[in-house]
Design a protein around this motif. Structure first.
Motif, short mmCIF file in Angstrom:
data_model
loop_
_atom_site.label_atom_id
_atom_site.label_comp_id
_atom_site.label_asym_id
_atom_site.label_seq_id
_atom_site.Cartn_x
_atom_site.Cartn_y
_atom_site.Cartn_z
N LEU A 48 0.84 -1.20 0.00
CA LEU A 48 0.00 0.00 0.00
C LEU A 48 0.87 1.25 0.00
O LEU A 48 0.60 2.21 -0.72
N GLY B 162 2.15 1.76 -3.43
CA GLY B 162 1.10 2.28 -4.31
C GLY B 162 0.86 3.77 -4.10
O GLY B 162 0.71 4.53 -5.06
N GLY C 131 -0.91 -2.80 -6.69
CA GLY C 131 -2.29 -3.32 -6.69
C GLY C 131 -2.34 -4.81 -7.00
O GLY C 131 -3.09 -5.56 -6.36
#
Length: 117
Positions: A56, A59, A107
């Motif tokens: 995360l 990202g 992702g």
């Protein structure tokens, strides 16, 4: 495998401002260099048991790399110093592409982790 791809993309983000024409958007160059180093670090921190937090984080950093040239140019570069749109400059457009690739890789890694658990 996706960690290796993230590490390579992070390295490309770090190298892009130095390999292509320098645009004068020094804040975006510093941001891309720092974010690329952070993405590489997160890729190497992710061991055999990947944690969603590192993906995360990658990202979010990739998304920032993709949009930061516009935010930083408007905030920190004087308007009379801007000659063209940020996307028209080779090092910025490559950074945007690599940032989006980091987002996609993160992702995919998150989805893979969720499916496996």
């Amino acid at each position: 495998m996706l960690d290796g791809i993230s590490a390579v993309l992070g390295a490309l983000v770090v190298l892009t401002p130095f390999l292509f024409i320098h645009t004068g958007n020094f804040p975006a160059m510093l941001s891309a260099t720092g974010c690329g180093l952070a993405v590489m670090g997160l890729a190497f921190l992710n061991g055999p048991e990947p944690e969603p937090g590192t993906r995360l984080g990658s990202g979010v950093l990739g998304a920032w790399v993709a949009v930061s040239p516009w935010f930083l140019q408007r905030a920190l570069v004087p308007p009379d110093a801007v000659i063209a749109s940020p996307l028209a400059e080779p090092d910025v457009s490559m950074t945007v592409v690599f940032g989006l690739a980091i987002v996609v890789t993160a992702g995919l890694d998150i989805m893979r982790t969720v499916v496996e658990s």
